[in-house]
Design a protein around this motif. Structure first.
Motif, PDB file in Angstrom:
ATOM      1  N   GLN A 292     -25.949  47.724 -63.107  1.00  0.00           N
ATOM      2  CA  GLN A 292     -26.122  46.336 -62.660  1.00  0.00           C
ATOM      3  C   GLN A 292     -24.813  45.569 -62.813  1.00  0.00           C
ATOM      4  OE1 GLN A 292     -29.352  45.080 -65.175  1.00  0.00           O
ATOM      5  NE2 GLN A 292     -30.889  45.462 -63.593  1.00  0.00           N
ATOM      6  N   ALA A 293     -24.112  45.792 -63.913  1.00  0.00           N
ATOM      7  CA  ALA A 293     -22.828  45.126 -64.127  1.00  0.00           C
ATOM      8  C   ALA A 293     -21.824  45.561 -63.067  1.00  0.00           C
ATOM      9  CB  ALA A 293     -22.294  45.431 -65.525  1.00  0.00           C
TER      10      ALA A 293
ATOM     11  N   ALA B  19     -19.503  43.084 -71.268  1.00  0.00           N
ATOM     12  CA  ALA B  19     -19.472  43.032 -69.806  1.00  0.00           C
ATOM     13  C   ALA B  19     -18.097  43.405 -69.325  1.00  0.00           C
ATOM     14  CB  ALA B  19     -19.838  41.642 -69.325  1.00  0.00           C
TER      15      ALA B  19
ATOM     16  N   LYS C  53     -24.066  36.760 -69.161  1.00  0.00           N
ATOM     17  CA  LYS C  53     -25.231  35.886 -69.315  1.00  0.00           C
ATOM     18  C   LYS C  53     -26.440  36.465 -68.593  1.00  0.00           C
ATOM     19  CE  LYS C  53     -26.672  31.108 -68.890  1.00  0.00           C
ATOM     20  NZ  LYS C  53     -26.278  29.754 -68.525  1.00  0.00           N
ATOM     21  N   GLU C  54     -26.225  36.957 -67.375  1.00  0.00           N
ATOM     22  CA  GLU C  54     -27.326  37.520 -66.580  1.00  0.00           C
ATOM     23  C   GLU C  54     -27.938  38.752 -67.249  1.00  0.00           C
ATOM     24  OE1 GLU C  54     -27.788  40.025 -62.442  1.00  0.00           O
ATOM     25  OE2 GLU C  54     -26.162  38.577 -62.597  1.00  0.00           O
ATOM     26  N   LEU C  55     -27.087  39.610 -67.810  1.00  0.00           N
ATOM     27  CA  LEU C  55     -27.565  40.859 -68.405  1.00  0.00           C
ATOM     28  C   LEU C  55     -27.875  40.740 -69.893  1.00  0.00           C
ATOM     29  CD1 LEU C  55     -25.172  43.350 -66.614  1.00  0.00           C
ATOM     30  CD2 LEU C  55     -27.524  42.754 -66.015  1.00  0.00           C
ATOM     31  N   ARG C  56     -27.625  39.538 -70.446  1.00  0.00           N
ATOM     32  CA  ARG C  56     -27.884  39.280 -71.864  1.00  0.00           C
ATOM     33  C   ARG C  56     -27.118  40.228 -72.771  1.00  0.00           C
ATOM     34  NH1 ARG C  56     -34.199  38.295 -72.513  1.00  0.00           N
ATOM     35  NH2 ARG C  56     -33.502  38.444 -74.645  1.00  0.00           N
TER      36      ARG C  56
ATOM     37  N   HIS D 143     -18.379  38.697 -59.125  1.00  0.00           N
ATOM     38  CA  HIS D 143     -18.823  37.819 -60.211  1.00  0.00           C
ATOM     39  C   HIS D 143     -17.890  37.977 -61.400  1.00  0.00           C
ATOM     40  CE1 HIS D 143     -23.033  37.140 -58.547  1.00  0.00           C
ATOM     41  NE2 HIS D 143     -22.409  37.912 -57.668  1.00  0.00           N
TER      42      HIS D 143
ATOM     43  N   ALA E 272     -20.480  35.286 -66.269  1.00  0.00           N
ATOM     44  CA  ALA E 272     -21.727  35.210 -65.502  1.00  0.00           C
ATOM     45  C   ALA E 272     -22.528  36.504 -65.622  1.00  0.00           C
ATOM     46  CB  ALA E 272     -21.424  34.914 -64.036  1.00  0.00           C
ATOM     47  N   ILE E 273     -21.832  37.623 -65.574  1.00  0.00           N
ATOM     48  CA  ILE E 273     -22.502  38.922 -65.686  1.00  0.00           C
ATOM     49  C   ILE E 273     -23.104  39.076 -67.080  1.00  0.00           C
ATOM     50  CG2 ILE E 273     -22.127  41.420 -65.702  1.00  0.00           C
ATOM     51  CD1 ILE E 273     -19.936  40.885 -63.556  1.00  0.00           C
TER      52      ILE E 273
ATOM     53  N   SER F  98     -22.466  43.771 -59.859  1.00  0.00           N
ATOM     54  CA  SER F  98     -22.044  42.372 -59.940  1.00  0.00           C
ATOM     55  C   SER F  98     -20.529  42.242 -59.859  1.00  0.00           C
ATOM     56  CB  SER F  98     -22.557  41.736 -61.234  1.00  0.00           C
ATOM     57  OG  SER F  98     -23.964  41.640 -61.212  1.00  0.00           O
TER      58      SER F  98
END
Length: 48
Positions: free
Chosen positions: A23-24, A48, A39-42, A32, A36-37, A27
């Motif tokens: 997923q990273a 990241a 935060k999105e993936l926690r 991205h 932002a990455i 992104s």
């Protein structure tokens, strides 16, 4: 220090980490930024 194969994680946890990595990568390919990455993936910005 050396870690066992897979970093001592179960197969399920390794699969979860691999999904997060993919997923990273998607992104990043979309342009991205790290924050932002993360935060999105926690995960941490450093991860990241």
């Amino acid at each position: 220090m050396r870690y066992p194969q897979g970093g001592g994680l179960t197969a399920e946890r390794r699969a979860l980490r691999e999904r997060i990595r993919m997923q990273a990568a998607e992104s990043f390919a979309l342009g991205h930024d790290n924050a932002a990455i993360a935060k999105e993936l926690r995960v941490s910005v450093r991860s990241a």
